[in-house]
Design a protein around this motif. Structure first.
Motif, PDB file in Angstrom:
ATOM      1  N   LEU A  36       1.374   1.476  -4.108  1.00 44.32           N
ATOM      2  CA  LEU A  36       0.356   2.335  -4.372  1.00 44.32           C
ATOM      3  C   LEU A  36       0.586   3.591  -4.033  1.00 44.32           C
ATOM      4  O   LEU A  36       0.059   4.543  -4.097  1.00 44.32           O
ATOM      5  CB  LEU A  36      -0.921   1.913  -3.617  1.00 44.32           C
ATOM      6  CG  LEU A  36      -1.186   0.322  -4.165  1.00 44.32           C
ATOM      7  CD1 LEU A  36      -2.668  -0.090  -3.760  1.00 44.32           C
ATOM      8  CD2 LEU A  36      -1.251   0.268  -5.714  1.00 44.32           C
ATOM      9  N   LYS A  37       1.884   3.734  -3.278  1.00 45.79           N
ATOM     10  CA  LYS A  37       2.173   5.235  -2.603  1.00 45.79           C
ATOM     11  C   LYS A  37       1.128   5.945  -1.803  1.00 45.79           C
ATOM     12  O   LYS A  37       0.866   7.245  -1.954  1.00 45.79           O
ATOM     13  CB  LYS A  37       2.471   6.238  -4.090  1.00 45.79           C
ATOM     14  CG  LYS A  37       3.465   5.702  -4.809  1.00 45.79           C
ATOM     15  CD  LYS A  37       3.964   6.904  -5.909  1.00 45.79           C
ATOM     16  CE  LYS A  37       5.331   6.225  -6.799  1.00 45.79           C
ATOM     17  NZ  LYS A  37       6.489   5.667  -5.996  1.00 45.79           N
ATOM     18  N   ALA A  38       0.545   5.251  -1.017  1.00 46.05           N
ATOM     19  CA  ALA A  38      -0.250   5.704  -0.009  1.00 46.05           C
ATOM     20  C   ALA A  38       0.617   6.307   1.202  1.00 46.05           C
ATOM     21  O   ALA A  38       1.916   6.337   1.102  1.00 46.05           O
ATOM     22  CB  ALA A  38      -1.055   4.601   0.863  1.00 46.05           C
ATOM     23  N   ASN A  39      -0.042   7.516   1.658  1.00 44.04           N
ATOM     24  CA  ASN A  39       0.793   8.155   2.948  1.00 44.04           C
ATOM     25  C   ASN A  39       1.038   7.209   3.972  1.00 44.04           C
ATOM     26  O   ASN A  39       0.105   6.653   4.456  1.00 44.04           O
ATOM     27  CB  ASN A  39      -0.158   9.264   3.200  1.00 44.04           C
ATOM     28  CG  ASN A  39       0.799  10.387   4.029  1.00 44.04           C
ATOM     29  OD1 ASN A  39       1.080   9.725   5.327  1.00 44.04           O
ATOM     30  ND2 ASN A  39       1.044  11.390   3.632  1.00 44.04           N
ATOM     31  N   ILE A  95       2.139   7.789   7.202  1.00 45.35           N
ATOM     32  CA  ILE A  95       1.504   8.165   8.381  1.00 45.35           C
ATOM     33  C   ILE A  95      -0.086   7.532   8.670  1.00 45.35           C
ATOM     34  O   ILE A  95      -0.293   7.228   9.576  1.00 45.35           O
ATOM     35  CB  ILE A  95       1.769   9.556   8.630  1.00 45.35           C
ATOM     36  CG1 ILE A  95       3.148   9.875   8.581  1.00 45.35           C
ATOM     37  CG2 ILE A  95       1.150   9.975  10.036  1.00 45.35           C
ATOM     38  CD1 ILE A  95       3.616  11.362   8.936  1.00 45.35           C
ATOM     39  N   ILE A  96      -0.767   8.010   7.639  1.00 38.44           N
ATOM     40  CA  ILE A  96      -2.130   7.828   7.463  1.00 38.44           C
ATOM     41  C   ILE A  96      -2.277   6.213   7.554  1.00 38.44           C
ATOM     42  O   ILE A  96      -3.326   5.720   8.374  1.00 38.44           O
ATOM     43  CB  ILE A  96      -3.039   8.408   6.277  1.00 38.44           C
ATOM     44  CG1 ILE A  96      -2.839   9.910   6.451  1.00 38.44           C
ATOM     45  CG2 ILE A  96      -4.352   8.114   6.458  1.00 38.44           C
ATOM     46  CD1 ILE A  96      -3.429  10.554   7.384  1.00 38.44           C
ATOM     47  N   ALA A  97      -1.669   5.689   6.619  1.00 34.59           N
ATOM     48  CA  ALA A  97      -1.671   4.042   6.514  1.00 34.59           C
ATOM     49  C   ALA A  97      -1.157   3.589   7.854  1.00 34.59           C
ATOM     50  O   ALA A  97      -1.842   2.439   8.343  1.00 34.59           O
ATOM     51  CB  ALA A  97      -0.715   3.340   5.348  1.00 34.59           C
ATOM     52  N   VAL A 127       0.796  -1.399   0.003  1.00 33.00           N
ATOM     53  CA  VAL A 127      -0.087   0.026   0.098  1.00 33.00           C
ATOM     54  C   VAL A 127       0.947   1.245  -0.055  1.00 33.00           C
ATOM     55  O   VAL A 127       0.580   2.218  -0.901  1.00 33.00           O
ATOM     56  CB  VAL A 127      -0.883  -0.047   1.298  1.00 33.00           C
ATOM     57  CG1 VAL A 127      -1.791   1.326   1.460  1.00 33.00           C
ATOM     58  CG2 VAL A 127      -1.955  -1.084   1.107  1.00 33.00           C
ATOM     59  N   LEU A 166       7.537   8.762  -0.962  1.00 32.67           N
ATOM     60  CA  LEU A 166       7.136   9.447  -2.132  1.00 32.67           C
ATOM     61  C   LEU A 166       8.340   9.802  -3.277  1.00 32.67           C
ATOM     62  O   LEU A 166       8.150   9.965  -4.434  1.00 32.67           O
ATOM     63  CB  LEU A 166       6.283  10.652  -2.144  1.00 32.67           C
ATOM     64  CG  LEU A 166       5.015  10.743  -1.275  1.00 32.67           C
ATOM     65  CD1 LEU A 166       4.473  11.828  -1.322  1.00 32.67           C
ATOM     66  CD2 LEU A 166       4.116   9.558  -2.139  1.00 32.67           C
TER      67      LEU A 166
END
Lengths: 388, 306
Positions: B84-87, B89-91, B80, B304
């Motif tokens: 998928l380059k999710a953030n 911290i949020i993940a 992820v 990122l």
């Protein structure tokens, strides 16, 4: 341009929500709870059941308050993750003020002062880790989270200590209740004043973000803090101000919860609201309108999470699981979130010029066209080459 | 004197889960990925090891199961965040939610209880709880505590003296250079995240099968975040992380100690805040003394760039 980006982000949020719901449904099915039954339980608990819509609104209101403030921090690139602690601080202080001020002053006046004091307390609880962040470069995620843990113990302290109710002899220590005259809502948690309050705060934040120099500077910092600094933005003051706004609204949320439906705080009170509020801000694509819609969605899920244990035996903490799943995927860049960039890059034949689009936007879900275009981020490589 | 022994005993007890998780997180951090989901991984590990211990009758099988599960979760996290380059911290915060809610759900689905799940099979304790004298420092401590010096040494060797360790640091600090030099940055990050997952599983297991012999809802109560801070405060160096974890362990032990002996007449809750206050102070010190360390804004978007 703007509406298309906004629509794209909203669609992406919707997809993330659906993916989370699907994963949760699969897990529940595997755990022996029929997914169909759970789904119909959610609909009954959130919308169609008697009194369900009222419950949905009741849980959406504090979420909306908090998430509107979280939007401000996130747009500036500050990960204020301590909404739960700021909510607690607001609740504790408003309870204290509500209990100590004499009602002879007049109920509404005491209520107003108590709510205001709660909001200021939330602000203080947010600004302290904010100061650590802007002046000492202390990681604000950990800082705000630690303040949440500290606030959690303050809740226990206040419930078993100074404000403990002498009346109850139950299992759980609980504080005295705020007199009815000082409550901002009846036990249902809904009153015209609070709904109006959410709309007012939402409008104020919208105006702040879209129509003022302050909002513009927040957006600049969020895109590229070094660039903003070079252009003369007082990044520290603006950063602190975003922490203050977030804490203020989270404190408001705590105050209306305690002075509204709850009336008192019990030891171990944990509404699990911190992560949900962050998620509401992200699913609401960091825009005030989106946040209000997302708050209703998650308010509905909260209401359903209270109904499901009765209807299907599913524990109410399943909501935390669902929230986690959605947070896990909400910022992932898939589908039309990623392809246009790749296509554009290839079309221009240049190096990775769109990297700045992905940089300091928490969650990266901000609709790019909604704020004034940044002055030439493409020419500045920014601070990003030095990593920790 | 006995009180000193008891205190050292609780310092060791408090440090162990923090240190296991922090040593693991060291790799993720050096690889340039903010793994804020330690808390979730530890909870999953704590639950899986209790589940394994109940199912197979052996705590060590339980720990192996926990490590397998946490590695699997880490692979998903890698997919992820890196692919998928999710953030991150949020993940990571999402992973905590998955840990808290998921273990609670499975606890109900498998064990049909919302209270504590206890296991009879536990990790061996070389020194029994009735020991007296200096030996009582180690009384009732599980083997996972004794394994810590070994683990710390191995982490130091791997991080500082092997090719893999160098690749991990390069992937975190200069992803573009690493890529240019032929390092497969994403795979290295996968490896680092899997090590983090496995070690968090051990840390979580220490909480469940290692000391309390039970699993209860949200039993980590912030240990994962404290471990994350230990990595920042230890400046990503193996021995720094050990030192930082011990400081937080001492703060935790003070909380336990003060439940028996009143300190300055402070209410209990204020003493229990100690680990979190010490964490904030440690971060403040680190930010003041080493201005580059510990900013989310810098590290948060490393993924990122890779």
């Amino acid at each position: 341009m703007s509406w298309r980006n906004g629509l794209g982000s909203a669609g992406r949020s919707g997809v993330a929500l659906l993916v989370g719901l699907a994963l949760a449904a699969i897990t529940f099915q595997a755990g022996g709870f029929s997914a169909g039954g759970t789904a119909s339980g959610v609909v009954t608990g959130a919308v169609t059941g008697s009194g369900s819509l009222a419950l949905t609104l009741r849980y959406a209101l504090p979420l909306a308050f908090i998430a509107i403030g979280v939007v401000v921090s996130f747009r500036g690139g500050f990960f204020n993750a301590g909404a739960q602690g700021q909510f607690y601080a607001g609740g504790i202080v408003s309870l204290y003020v509500g209990l100590t001020l004499p009602t002879s002053l007049g109920g509404p006046i005491v209520a107003f002062l108590a709510v205001l004091a709660g909001a200021v307390a939330g602000m203080v609880w947010s600004v302290v880790p904010g100061m650590l962040r802007v002046y000492f470069n202390v990681n604000e995620v950990i800082g705000t989270l630690m303040f949440s843990f500290i606030a959690e113990y303050l809740v226990t302290y206040i419930a078993v200590g100074p404000l403990k109710s002498s009346a109850g002899a139950g299992q759980v220590a609980v504080t005295s209740s705020v007199p009815a005259a000082v409550r901002v809502t009846p036990a249902s948690g809904i009153s015209a004043g609070v709904v109006l309050g959410v709309l007012l705060v939402g409008a104020a934040v919208w105006w702040l973000l879209r129509r003022t120099r302050f909002g513009f500077e927040i957006a600049l910092i969020g895109r590229n803090p070094i660039m903003a600094e070079v252009q003369g933005v007082e990044t520290r003051q603006i950063g602190l101000a975003t922490f203050a706004v977030t804490g203020f609204t989270a404190g408001l949320g705590g105050a209306i919860e305690i002075l509204g439906p709850l009336g008192s705080i019990s030891s171990g009170y944990d509404p699990n609201i911190g992560l949900t509020a962050i998620l509401v801000a992200l699913v609401g694509v960091l825009a005030v309108g989106g946040v209000l819609v997302a708050a209703l969605v998650f308010g509905g899920l909260t209401a359903a999470s209270l109904y499901l244990p009765i209807a299907t035996g599913l524990p109410s903490t399943s909501l935390v699981f669902l929230t986690g799943l959605v947070s896990f995927v909400v910022t992932a860049k898939v589908g039309w979130g990623r392809w246009p960039h790749g296509l554009l890059r290839r079309a221009r034949g240049g190096p990775d010029r769109h990297r700045d689009d992905e940089l300091p936007v928490p969650g990266g879900t901000r609709p790019a066209g909604e704020e004034p275009p940044p002055p030439a981020p493409a020419t500045s490589p920014g601070p990003v080459e030095t990593s920790v | 004197m006995n009180e000193v022994y008891t205190f050292v005993n609780s310092v060791l007890l408090g440090t162990t889960p923090i240190l296991w998780a922090a040593l693991g997180c060291l790799f993720a951090h050096r690889a340039g990925i903010y793994q804020l989901g330690l808390e979730g991984l530890m909870l999953i590990g704590a639950f899986a090891s209790i589940g394994g211990a109940v199912a197979f009758g052996s705590a060590w099988t339980g720990i192996l199961l926990a490590m397998a599960v946490c590695v699997l979760v880490s692979v998903v996290f890698w997919f992820v965040v890196v692919i998928l380059k999710a953030n991150a911290i949020i993940a990571g915060l999402g992973l905590v939610g998955i840990g808290v809610g998921g273990t609670s759900f499975l606890q109900g689905a498998i064990f049909h209880t919302s209270g504590a799940v206890s296991a009879r099979a536990i990790v061996g304790t070389p020194v029994s709880g009735t020991a007296t004298g200096p030996l009582s420092v180690l009384s009732s401590l599980s083997l996972l505590v004794y394994l810590l010096p070994v683990a710390a040494f191995v982490v130091w060797v791997v991080a500082r003296r092997t090719n893999f360790g160098l690749r991990v640091s390069a992937s975190g600090q200069y992803p573009f250079a690493a890529k240019a030099a032929g390092v497969r940055v994403r795979l290295v990050q996968l490896g680092a995240l899997c090590i983090t997952g496995a070690m968090c599983a051990v840390g979580g297991s220490q909480l469940s099968v290692g000391s309390l012999h039970a699993f209860s809802y949200d039993m980590t109560s912030g240990v994962g975040y404290v471990a994350f801070t230990a990595v920042l405060f230890g400046r990503e160096a193996p021995w720094g992380v050990v030192l930082a974890s011990f400081i937080f362990g001492i703060a935790t032990a003070l909380g336990i100690f003060s439940q028996i002996h009143a300190i300055f007449g402070l209410p209990l809750e204020f003493i229990q805040m100690m680990p979190y206050i010490v964490t904030v102070l440690a971060l403040w010190f680190a930010g003041w003394r080493w201005p580059q360390a510990g900013s989310a804004a810098e590290g948060a978007f490393a993924e990122l760039r890779g």
